[in-house]
Design a protein around this motif. Structure first.
Motif, PDB file in Angstrom:
ATOM      1  N   ALA A 135       0.837  -1.197   0.000  1.00 26.44           N
ATOM      2  CA  ALA A 135       0.000   0.000   0.000  1.00 26.44           C
ATOM      3  C   ALA A 135       0.871   1.246   0.000  1.00 26.44           C
ATOM      4  O   ALA A 135       0.604   2.209  -0.729  1.00 26.44           O
ATOM      5  CB  ALA A 135      -0.918  -0.011   1.210  1.00 26.44           C
ATOM      6  N   ALA A 136       1.941   1.241   0.810  1.00 28.52           N
ATOM      7  CA  ALA A 136       2.798   2.423   0.908  1.00 28.52           C
ATOM      8  C   ALA A 136       3.457   2.715  -0.433  1.00 28.52           C
ATOM      9  O   ALA A 136       3.526   3.866  -0.869  1.00 28.52           O
ATOM     10  CB  ALA A 136       3.856   2.200   1.985  1.00 28.52           C
ATOM     11  N   TYR A 137       3.926   1.663  -1.089  1.00 26.34           N
ATOM     12  CA  TYR A 137       4.565   1.817  -2.400  1.00 26.34           C
ATOM     13  C   TYR A 137       3.589   2.429  -3.393  1.00 26.34           C
ATOM     14  O   TYR A 137       3.885   3.409  -4.073  1.00 26.34           O
ATOM     15  CB  TYR A 137       5.016   0.445  -2.885  1.00 26.34           C
ATOM     16  CG  TYR A 137       5.768   0.443  -4.195  1.00 26.34           C
ATOM     17  CD1 TYR A 137       7.140   0.599  -4.210  1.00 26.34           C
ATOM     18  CD2 TYR A 137       5.108   0.254  -5.395  1.00 26.34           C
ATOM     19  CE1 TYR A 137       7.836   0.574  -5.397  1.00 26.34           C
ATOM     20  CE2 TYR A 137       5.797   0.227  -6.585  1.00 26.34           C
ATOM     21  CZ  TYR A 137       7.164   0.391  -6.579  1.00 26.34           C
ATOM     22  OH  TYR A 137       7.845   0.369  -7.755  1.00 26.34           O
ATOM     23  N   PHE A 138       2.385   1.835  -3.456  1.00 30.13           N
ATOM     24  CA  PHE A 138       1.450   2.287  -4.471  1.00 30.13           C
ATOM     25  C   PHE A 138       0.900   3.670  -4.168  1.00 30.13           C
ATOM     26  O   PHE A 138       0.655   4.445  -5.081  1.00 30.13           O
ATOM     27  CB  PHE A 138       0.306   1.285  -4.629  1.00 30.13           C
ATOM     28  CG  PHE A 138       0.634   0.224  -5.626  1.00 30.13           C
ATOM     29  CD1 PHE A 138       0.666   0.514  -6.968  1.00 30.13           C
ATOM     30  CD2 PHE A 138       0.930  -1.060  -5.218  1.00 30.13           C
ATOM     31  CE1 PHE A 138       0.978  -0.457  -7.897  1.00 30.13           C
ATOM     32  CE2 PHE A 138       1.244  -2.030  -6.138  1.00 30.13           C
ATOM     33  CZ  PHE A 138       1.270  -1.735  -7.477  1.00 30.13           C
ATOM     34  N   ARG A 139       0.717   3.986  -2.888  1.00 32.84           N
ATOM     35  CA  ARG A 139       0.117   5.305  -2.694  1.00 32.84           C
ATOM     36  C   ARG A 139       1.100   6.409  -3.027  1.00 32.84           C
ATOM     37  O   ARG A 139       0.697   7.456  -3.530  1.00 32.84           O
ATOM     38  CB  ARG A 139      -0.516   5.442  -1.318  1.00 32.84           C
ATOM     39  CG  ARG A 139       0.373   5.602  -0.153  1.00 32.84           C
ATOM     40  CD  ARG A 139      -0.519   5.670   1.080  1.00 32.84           C
ATOM     41  NE  ARG A 139       0.259   5.566   2.279  1.00 32.84           N
ATOM     42  CZ  ARG A 139      -0.256   5.305   3.463  1.00 32.84           C
ATOM     43  NH1 ARG A 139      -1.546   5.112   3.592  1.00 32.84           N
ATOM     44  NH2 ARG A 139       0.497   5.241   4.514  1.00 32.84           N
ATOM     45  N   LEU A 140       2.371   6.115  -2.840  1.00 30.47           N
ATOM     46  CA  LEU A 140       3.369   7.088  -3.278  1.00 30.47           C
ATOM     47  C   LEU A 140       3.304   7.258  -4.799  1.00 30.47           C
ATOM     48  O   LEU A 140       3.324   8.382  -5.319  1.00 30.47           O
ATOM     49  CB  LEU A 140       4.751   6.592  -2.853  1.00 30.47           C
ATOM     50  CG  LEU A 140       5.792   7.657  -2.582  1.00 30.47           C
ATOM     51  CD1 LEU A 140       5.265   8.652  -1.582  1.00 30.47           C
ATOM     52  CD2 LEU A 140       7.059   7.006  -2.085  1.00 30.47           C
ATOM     53  N   LEU A 141       3.193   6.125  -5.487  1.00 35.88           N
ATOM     54  CA  LEU A 141       3.106   6.165  -6.958  1.00 35.88           C
ATOM     55  C   LEU A 141       1.876   6.952  -7.399  1.00 35.88           C
ATOM     56  O   LEU A 141       1.952   7.821  -8.277  1.00 35.88           O
ATOM     57  CB  LEU A 141       3.043   4.733  -7.487  1.00 35.88           C
ATOM     58  CG  LEU A 141       2.962   4.571  -9.002  1.00 35.88           C
ATOM     59  CD1 LEU A 141       4.260   5.022  -9.641  1.00 35.88           C
ATOM     60  CD2 LEU A 141       2.698   3.125  -9.376  1.00 35.88           C
ATOM     61  N   PHE A 142       0.730   6.688  -6.770  1.00 38.19           N
ATOM     62  CA  PHE A 142      -0.505   7.342  -7.195  1.00 38.19           C
ATOM     63  C   PHE A 142      -0.461   8.839  -6.925  1.00 38.19           C
ATOM     64  O   PHE A 142      -0.924   9.639  -7.736  1.00 38.19           O
ATOM     65  CB  PHE A 142      -1.712   6.737  -6.480  1.00 38.19           C
ATOM     66  CG  PHE A 142      -1.958   5.310  -6.847  1.00 38.19           C
ATOM     67  CD1 PHE A 142      -1.734   4.874  -8.126  1.00 38.19           C
ATOM     68  CD2 PHE A 142      -2.401   4.405  -5.909  1.00 38.19           C
ATOM     69  CE1 PHE A 142      -1.939   3.564  -8.486  1.00 38.19           C
ATOM     70  CE2 PHE A 142      -2.616   3.089  -6.249  1.00 38.19           C
ATOM     71  CZ  PHE A 142      -2.376   2.666  -7.536  1.00 38.19           C
ATOM     72  N   ILE A 143       0.079   9.205  -5.764  1.00 39.14           N
ATOM     73  CA  ILE A 143       0.122  10.627  -5.446  1.00 39.14           C
ATOM     74  C   ILE A 143       1.040  11.347  -6.427  1.00 39.14           C
ATOM     75  O   ILE A 143       0.730  12.442  -6.903  1.00 39.14           O
ATOM     76  CB  ILE A 143       0.577  10.837  -3.981  1.00 39.14           C
ATOM     77  CG1 ILE A 143      -0.522  10.338  -3.050  1.00 39.14           C
ATOM     78  CG2 ILE A 143       0.870  12.294  -3.704  1.00 39.14           C
ATOM     79  CD1 ILE A 143      -0.154  10.303  -1.597  1.00 39.14           C
ATOM     80  N   PHE A 144       2.138  10.684  -6.792  1.00 40.21           N
ATOM     81  CA  PHE A 144       3.034  11.267  -7.802  1.00 40.21           C
ATOM     82  C   PHE A 144       2.306  11.453  -9.125  1.00 40.21           C
ATOM     83  O   PHE A 144       2.340  12.527  -9.732  1.00 40.21           O
ATOM     84  CB  PHE A 144       4.264  10.365  -7.978  1.00 40.21           C
ATOM     85  CG  PHE A 144       5.189  10.810  -9.069  1.00 40.21           C
ATOM     86  CD1 PHE A 144       5.970  11.943  -8.891  1.00 40.21           C
ATOM     87  CD2 PHE A 144       5.277  10.120 -10.253  1.00 40.21           C
ATOM     88  CE1 PHE A 144       6.821  12.366  -9.892  1.00 40.21           C
ATOM     89  CE2 PHE A 144       6.119  10.534 -11.263  1.00 40.21           C
ATOM     90  CZ  PHE A 144       6.900  11.663 -11.077  1.00 40.21           C
ATOM     91  N   VAL A 145       1.602  10.409  -9.545  1.00 39.07           N
ATOM     92  CA  VAL A 145       0.882  10.485 -10.822  1.00 39.07           C
ATOM     93  C   VAL A 145      -0.182  11.580 -10.756  1.00 39.07           C
ATOM     94  O   VAL A 145      -0.338  12.377 -11.692  1.00 39.07           O
ATOM     95  CB  VAL A 145       0.236   9.118 -11.147  1.00 39.07           C
ATOM     96  CG1 VAL A 145      -0.687   9.235 -12.341  1.00 39.07           C
ATOM     97  CG2 VAL A 145       1.299   8.076 -11.409  1.00 39.07           C
ATOM     98  N   GLY A 146      -0.898  11.640  -9.645  1.00 39.68           N
ATOM     99  CA  GLY A 146      -1.933  12.665  -9.494  1.00 39.68           C
ATOM    100  C   GLY A 146      -1.335  14.055  -9.570  1.00 39.68           C
ATOM    101  O   GLY A 146      -1.866  14.950 -10.244  1.00 39.68           O
ATOM    102  N   LEU A 147      -0.194  14.240  -8.894  1.00 33.92           N
ATOM    103  CA  LEU A 147       0.435  15.558  -8.868  1.00 33.92           C
ATOM    104  C   LEU A 147       0.897  15.961 -10.260  1.00 33.92           C
ATOM    105  O   LEU A 147       0.645  17.091 -10.711  1.00 33.92           O
ATOM    106  CB  LEU A 147       1.620  15.519  -7.895  1.00 33.92           C
ATOM    107  CG  LEU A 147       2.273  16.857  -7.581  1.00 33.92           C
ATOM    108  CD1 LEU A 147       1.263  17.784  -6.946  1.00 33.92           C
ATOM    109  CD2 LEU A 147       3.455  16.672  -6.662  1.00 33.92           C
TER     110      LEU A 147
END
Lengths: 506, 171
Positions: free
Chosen positions: A82-94
């Motif tokens: 979860a930690a890995y993916f949420r970092l990825l998603f927040i980056f993509v969102g930003l």
């Protein structure tokens, strides 16, 4: 009269869920801010969204090593994955939010609902994070629907464009059908095991008494529903039309975000329920009984071949990238064939690389579209000299998507190949290698148009001046695409740890 | 008796669903949808979920469908006009075979082995209003909140896409 016996989840759990909570809050604040300025000052919701994403990202970085915590009524689990993916998603969102700010398709003078766009992107980020964390069938379905609903709106964002409206409608209809298929499979699983929790389902399946055939049907139906999210053949029909019709920043987000979220969900769901774990006794049998490896291997091979062959014939760069993203799902599924840790680690790493290079390629299309109002290959002739810096970065993205050695795409593919060759699935690796060769043709046709084709007489050759933010973002994406190809140890380590934490933290 | 009721409600639901899709008038479609919802309520009742069954009738067949009908009438009940186009006969098998195959396969399996393979016994007190309330406001509180956010997005999306009429390309 008996009293209700309500166990409200412990609010202290929210401390582990700060990024998601912040994102949801940002969504509401951004919407309210847009209401207050009545949509006339889009910079306000934009600023709120960026601030929220950055804050959430900071918390996500701080919580990169959370251990394994099942929180909020056992519905979500916060662990390495979860930690890995949420970092990825927040980056993509930003990246999406920042790039949308410079995109004519979103911010053009005649466009409406600018504020809503940023708010919705933030919410989609939150919902994708939940997809990666769900450990209960209910959360699985709800988070997928939440992402889905936001996607339908965003695909139809240019509501005065017939193409965009069509994209939205197609997305809604295919989404509804696939949800129905998946729900049928999930209800069969629930009926067989009597549990909505992933580990409860596993326990039920291990307990024997499960009909092999029923399990096969259920698993196929669930895979069908999820392959729609990641756009794997034969559930890819919506993808090219949606990617082409939606505003390009939205296509960029779609081609990376929901896809990665779908993979996160599939990794957690199928690994937890089916794969060989610590209680391996019955589980290897389960995977064998339903012949999981062959099922996924065939799907993977068909998906990558189809995506690549159809991409060969596309003259619209956006549509070509849509088919190429289907092909990449095929490569990613390779890591899924054996449900081994090596394979899942390879998927995680490749998703990171894919996010960088695919976002980059789409965002180049956004930047060019701002000036040329076109995505046709013929209009790309000579672009390499009209916008040299951006052009060179586009070459980096395309070369990486092909999987040419010094770039990150090569390392990512390498890991995926190792995962299947480890267990003697050579035919799949050979098909994937041949596919990479095919993809060289259509990726480099864009490069050829940009740099090698001689522009027609009297063509406009004035230099294009891109927005400074676009240069910065393209560089932010291009440098790691190059760098990860050379220094990948750190990040594969991150992926390894993420998977290790999920697998040992049952 | 229970088996008969199940097949009865199931057939009614499939009929309702089909008729909803093939009707050319939106109002008639909506009425068929009510029919399907009531049949679904019957199935919930058979599944030991009386409370959900009642809610299905009250909320879906009742409140939501009234809203549906209002909206349709506000838009002056579009009736599809123009030439009736049928699906190419060659496509019929492609549409019909996959669901039928699943149905037949699962059906024969159940006929051979009984339903035991697909079911587990119910816990005590399953489906009572108390049980539903405890779950909804307790363990599933987060899911409940997630639904509300998803619905909020749907409303905002509907507003953003469908609000006041500007110049649309097909008008």
């Amino acid at each position: 009269m008996e009293l209700l016996n309500i166990n409200i989840p412990d609010w202290a759990d929210l401390a582990w869920w700060l990024p998601e909570a912040i994102l949801c809050g940002t969504f509401l604040v951004a919407l309210l801010a847009d209401l207050v300025v009545r949509g006339r000052r889009p910079w306000l919701p934009f600023a709120v969204s960026v601030a929220g994403l950055v804050t959430a990202g900071a918390y996500a970085v701080a919580a990169l090593d959370p251990g394994t915590r099942t929180i909020l009524g056992d519905l979500v689990v916060v662990d390495g994955l979860a930690a890995y993916f949420r970092l990825l998603f927040i980056f993509v969102g930003l990246v999406t939010v920042l790039f949308a700010w410079t995109a004519e398709e979103i911010m053009g003078r005649t466009r409406e609902n600018k504020g809503e766009f940023f708010a919705l992107t933030v919410l989609m980020t939150a919902a994708m994070c939940v997809m990666a964390e769900a450990k209960d069938l209910l959360m699985l379905y709800l988070s997928m629907e939440a992402v889905g609903i936001v996607s339908y709106v965003m695909a139809g964002y240019m509501r005065t464009s017939l193409r965009s409206t069509e994209a939205s409608l197609k997305y809604v209809i295919f989404g509804a059908v696939s949800s129905a298929i998946m729900l049928y499979g999930l209800s069969l699983l629930y009926g067989m095991t009597g549990s909505m929790q992933f580990d409860g389902i596993r326990a039920g399946l291990m307990g024997g008494q499960v009909d092999d055939f029923g399990l096969l049907v259920a698993v196929i139906l669930v895979i069908a529903g999820m392959s729609y999210k990641i756009a794997a053949v034969p559930f890819h029909y919506w993808a090219p039309d949606v990617y082409e019709g939606a505003p390009t920043p939205v296509s960029a987000l779609f081609s990376v975000g929901p896809k990665a979220a779908g993979f996160a969900l599939m990794i957690r769901f199928f690994y937890t329920t089916l794969a060989a774990g610590p209680d391996a006794a019955g589980s290897a049998g389960l995977v064998q009984q339903i012949n999981w490896p062959l099922l996924i291997a065939v799907m993977s091979a068909v998906t990558m071949t189809y995506g690549n062959l159809v991409a060969l014939r596309q003259l619209n760069v956006k549509r070509m990238l849509a088919y190429s993203s289907i092909a990449h799902v095929g490569y990613l599924l390779m890591g899924f064939v054996l449900l081994t840790e090596t394979g899942l680690q390879a998927i995680l790493f490749y998703l990171l690389v894919y996010a960088l290079m695919n976002l980059g390629a789409f965002l180049f299309v956004v930047a060019i579209n701002n000036h040329l109002r076109s995505e046709h290959l013929d209009d790309y002739v000579g672009l390499g000299f009209r916008a040299p810096w951006a052009g060179v970065m586009m070459v980096v993205f395309l070369a990486s998507l092909t999987g040419v050695p010094p770039f990150a795409g090569f390392v990512g593919k390498w890991y995926l190949f190792i995962a299947v060759m480890d267990k003697q699935w050579f035919w799949l690796a050979i098909i994937a290698a041949l596919n990479s060769v095919v993809s060289l043709y259509y990726y480099f046709r864009v490069v050829k148009a940009m740099f090698l084709t001689r522009p027609a007489e009297g063509a406009n050759l004035s230099p294009l001046k891109l927005h400074w933010l676009q240069y910065v973002l393209l560089a932010v994406l291009a440098i790691p695409t190059l760098g990860l190809g050379l220094f990948f140890g750190q990040f594969t380590g991150l992926a390894d740890r993420a998977i290790l934490m999920m697998t040992t933290g049952f | 008796m229970e088996t008969f009721l199940f097949w009865f409600c199931g057939a009614a639901m499939v009929l309702g669903g089909l008729m909803t899709v093939v009707q050319r008038s939106a109002v008639v479609s909506a009425v068929w949808l009510i029919f399907a919802f009531v049949a679904a309520a019957g199935i919930f009742a058979l599944l030991h979920a009386p409370f959900v069954a009642i809610l299905q009738v009250l909320v879906y067949a009742g409140a939501i469908m009234v809203l549906f009908l209002f909206v349709i009438m506000m838009l002056q009940g579009p009736v599809l006009e123009g030439e009736r186009r049928r699906m190419k006969p060659a496509l019929w098998p492609a549409v019909a075979i996959p669901p039928l195959a699943v149905l037949v396969l699962v059906g024969t399996r159940i006929a051979d082995h009984g339903t035991a393979a697909f079911t587990t016994p119910l816990p005590a007190g399953f489906g009572s209003p108390t049980h539903v309330a405890e779950l909804l406001l307790g363990r599933y509180l987060l899911a409940f909140e997630l639904i509300s956010i998803a619905l909020l997005v749907a409303i905002i999306g509907a507003l953003a896409i469908g609000k006041e009429e500007r110049k649309l390309p097909w008008k």
